[in-house]
Write a protein that holds these residues in place. Sequence first.
Motif, PDB file in Angstrom:
ATOM      1  N   ALA A  39       0.868  -1.178   0.000  1.00 48.68           N
ATOM      2  CA  ALA A  39       0.000   0.000   0.000  1.00 48.68           C
ATOM      3  C   ALA A  39       0.903   1.226   0.000  1.00 48.68           C
ATOM      4  O   ALA A  39       1.660   1.446   0.950  1.00 48.68           O
ATOM      5  N   THR A  40       0.844   2.009  -1.044  1.00 48.78           N
ATOM      6  CA  THR A  40       1.793   3.105  -1.222  1.00 48.78           C
ATOM      7  C   THR A  40       1.095   4.432  -1.454  1.00 48.78           C
ATOM      8  O   THR A  40       0.054   4.502  -2.120  1.00 48.78           O
ATOM      9  N   GLU A  41       1.669   5.475  -0.907  1.00 43.01           N
ATOM     10  CA  GLU A  41       1.097   6.818  -1.047  1.00 43.01           C
ATOM     11  C   GLU A  41       1.120   7.279  -2.505  1.00 43.01           C
ATOM     12  O   GLU A  41       0.211   7.963  -2.957  1.00 43.01           O
ATOM     13  N   ASP A  42       2.167   6.917  -3.233  1.00 43.73           N
ATOM     14  CA  ASP A  42       2.309   7.336  -4.629  1.00 43.73           C
ATOM     15  C   ASP A  42       2.942   6.182  -5.405  1.00 43.73           C
ATOM     16  O   ASP A  42       4.118   5.873  -5.211  1.00 43.73           O
ATOM     17  N   THR A  43       2.179   5.528  -6.270  1.00 41.91           N
ATOM     18  CA  THR A  43       2.703   4.370  -6.994  1.00 41.91           C
ATOM     19  C   THR A  43       3.872   4.748  -7.896  1.00 41.91           C
ATOM     20  O   THR A  43       4.805   3.956  -8.081  1.00 41.91           O
ATOM     21  N   ARG A  44       3.866   5.963  -8.442  1.00 41.89           N
ATOM     22  CA  ARG A  44       4.971   6.384  -9.313  1.00 41.89           C
ATOM     23  C   ARG A  44       6.266   6.519  -8.518  1.00 41.89           C
ATOM     24  O   ARG A  44       7.334   6.101  -8.968  1.00 41.89           O
ATOM     25  N   ARG A  45       6.146   7.129  -7.338  1.00 42.49           N
ATOM     26  CA  ARG A  45       7.338   7.288  -6.491  1.00 42.49           C
ATOM     27  C   ARG A  45       7.870   5.925  -6.066  1.00 42.49           C
ATOM     28  O   ARG A  45       9.090   5.697  -6.043  1.00 42.49           O
ATOM     29  N   LEU A  46       6.979   4.997  -5.738  1.00 37.21           N
ATOM     30  CA  LEU A  46       7.419   3.671  -5.330  1.00 37.21           C
ATOM     31  C   LEU A  46       8.102   2.943  -6.485  1.00 37.21           C
ATOM     32  O   LEU A  46       9.140   2.287  -6.284  1.00 37.21           O
ATOM     33  N   LYS A  47       7.550   3.026  -7.687  1.00 35.19           N
ATOM     34  CA  LYS A  47       8.145   2.335  -8.832  1.00 35.19           C
ATOM     35  C   LYS A  47       9.561   2.849  -9.101  1.00 35.19           C
ATOM     36  O   LYS A  47      10.441   2.082  -9.510  1.00 35.19           O
ATOM     37  N   ARG A  48       9.785   4.150  -8.864  1.00 34.25           N
ATOM     38  CA  ARG A  48      11.138   4.685  -9.028  1.00 34.25           C
ATOM     39  C   ARG A  48      12.090   4.067  -8.012  1.00 34.25           C
ATOM     40  O   ARG A  48      13.212   3.682  -8.335  1.00 34.25           O
ATOM     41  N   LEU A  49      11.613   3.946  -6.762  1.00 33.36           N
ATOM     42  CA  LEU A  49      12.430   3.332  -5.717  1.00 33.36           C
ATOM     43  C   LEU A  49      12.712   1.867  -6.048  1.00 33.36           C
ATOM     44  O   LEU A  49      13.835   1.376  -5.855  1.00 33.36           O
ATOM     45  N   LEU A  50      11.711   1.167  -6.549  1.00 32.93           N
ATOM     46  CA  LEU A  50      11.894  -0.239  -6.915  1.00 32.93           C
ATOM     47  C   LEU A  50      12.941  -0.391  -8.013  1.00 32.93           C
ATOM     48  O   LEU A  50      13.756  -1.331  -7.992  1.00 32.93           O
ATOM     49  N   ARG A  51      12.953   0.538  -8.964  1.00 35.28           N
ATOM     50  CA  ARG A  51      13.957   0.486 -10.037  1.00 35.28           C
ATOM     51  C   ARG A  51      15.359   0.702  -9.472  1.00 35.28           C
ATOM     52  O   ARG A  51      16.303  -0.005  -9.845  1.00 35.28           O
ATOM     53  N   VAL A  52      15.488   1.670  -8.581  1.00 33.45           N
ATOM     54  CA  VAL A  52      16.800   1.950  -7.987  1.00 33.45           C
ATOM     55  C   VAL A  52      17.311   0.745  -7.206  1.00 33.45           C
ATOM     56  O   VAL A  52      18.495   0.410  -7.251  1.00 33.45           O
ATOM     57  N   LEU A  53      16.409   0.080  -6.492  1.00 31.76           N
ATOM     58  CA  LEU A  53      16.782  -1.075  -5.678  1.00 31.76           C
ATOM     59  C   LEU A  53      16.810  -2.371  -6.483  1.00 31.76           C
ATOM     60  O   LEU A  53      17.154  -3.427  -5.935  1.00 31.76           O
ATOM     61  N   ASP A  54      16.456  -2.285  -7.779  1.00 29.19           N
ATOM     62  CA  ASP A  54      16.441  -3.449  -8.663  1.00 29.19           C
ATOM     63  C   ASP A  54      15.538  -4.552  -8.099  1.00 29.19           C
ATOM     64  O   ASP A  54      15.951  -5.707  -7.948  1.00 29.19           O
ATOM     65  N   ILE A  55      14.293  -4.161  -7.791  1.00 27.14           N
ATOM     66  CA  ILE A  55      13.342  -5.087  -7.185  1.00 27.14           C
ATOM     67  C   ILE A  55      12.131  -5.260  -8.102  1.00 27.14           C
ATOM     68  O   ILE A  55      11.600  -4.287  -8.644  1.00 27.14           O
ATOM     69  N   THR A  56      11.717  -6.507  -8.271  1.00 28.64           N
ATOM     70  CA  THR A  56      10.444  -6.806  -8.934  1.00 28.64           C
ATOM     71  C   THR A  56       9.538  -7.408  -7.871  1.00 28.64           C
ATOM     72  O   THR A  56       9.712  -8.577  -7.484  1.00 28.64           O
ATOM     73  N   PRO A  57       8.580  -6.655  -7.352  1.00 35.61           N
ATOM     74  CA  PRO A  57       7.738  -7.171  -6.264  1.00 35.61           C
ATOM     75  C   PRO A  57       6.843  -8.303  -6.734  1.00 35.61           C
ATOM     76  O   PRO A  57       6.343  -8.293  -7.856  1.00 35.61           O
TER      77      PRO A  57
END
Length: 291
Positions: A39-57
């Motif tokens: 559950a995320t406040e901003d899906t766009r902001r989270l997707k950027r963080l996921l890219r930086v961390l190289d994570i595919t949830p």
Amino acid sequence: MTGTEPAPGLLVLAGTPIGRDEDAPPRLAEELATADVIATEDTRRLKRLLRVLDITPKGRLVSYFEANETARTPDLVRDLLAGARVVVVTDAGMPSVSDPGYRLVAAAVEAGIRVTAVPGPSAVLTALAVSGLPVDRFCFEGFLPRKGGGRTSRLAELSAEPRTMVFFEAPHRLAASLADMAAAFGAERPAAVCRELTKTYEEIKRGALGELARWADEGEIRGEITVVVGGATPGAGRELSATELAELVFAKEEAGGLRRKEAIAEVAAEVGLPKREVFDAVVAAKESTLE
């Protein structure tokens, strides 16, 4: 609960970096990768963080912000009761601290669901630590009221607060808020304005409130703002003028919809003066406007 029913899941409040994505701890990456629901406040902001961390949830992403927090909380509780591991993240910092999360935590606790946290950065503690002001006792006041009357009233309530105070503020309201703080606490009260903490253009401006108010009024302030203000010296409360007392009463009437008698009683209690003295100040202010 019978053996055929799924065990309740787990609610995880996950702190995210307040500036640099590379500040993310390994456990945050692990939780984001393995959660059933994020559950995320901003899906766009989270997707950027996921890219930086190289994570595919592996789990699904759902938006969870101020406007839909009340409506979406029951759905997330149902997920938790069905055994899901739900991770809550906000744009920056710890969920529920001036951000979405509190309603879900309260609902989860009520439903008997376990709640835990991934500790992470907090603008409150970061600003406090770098402010140079006393850190042994402090209070967090969040955002002040947006309107001048409500802000003046809130600051009057805090004028004798002995603990260091931490506030959030929007850039376009910073100058007005600092000016009101200087009026309520005294222009010489020490403070620090912390802007864009941990980011590339981090700036920490320390000084007296009067000086900081002038600085903010002279330039264009941008970014995330946290203000830290030193507490009142015990026994050294500032004496308010009759005009200031009357303004506090009028502000309470306007912002809180109070009757004159109620507003006078509240102001008197907050500043530690007899109600008669506050009443006389209001009468004098009214008479001066008729002259």
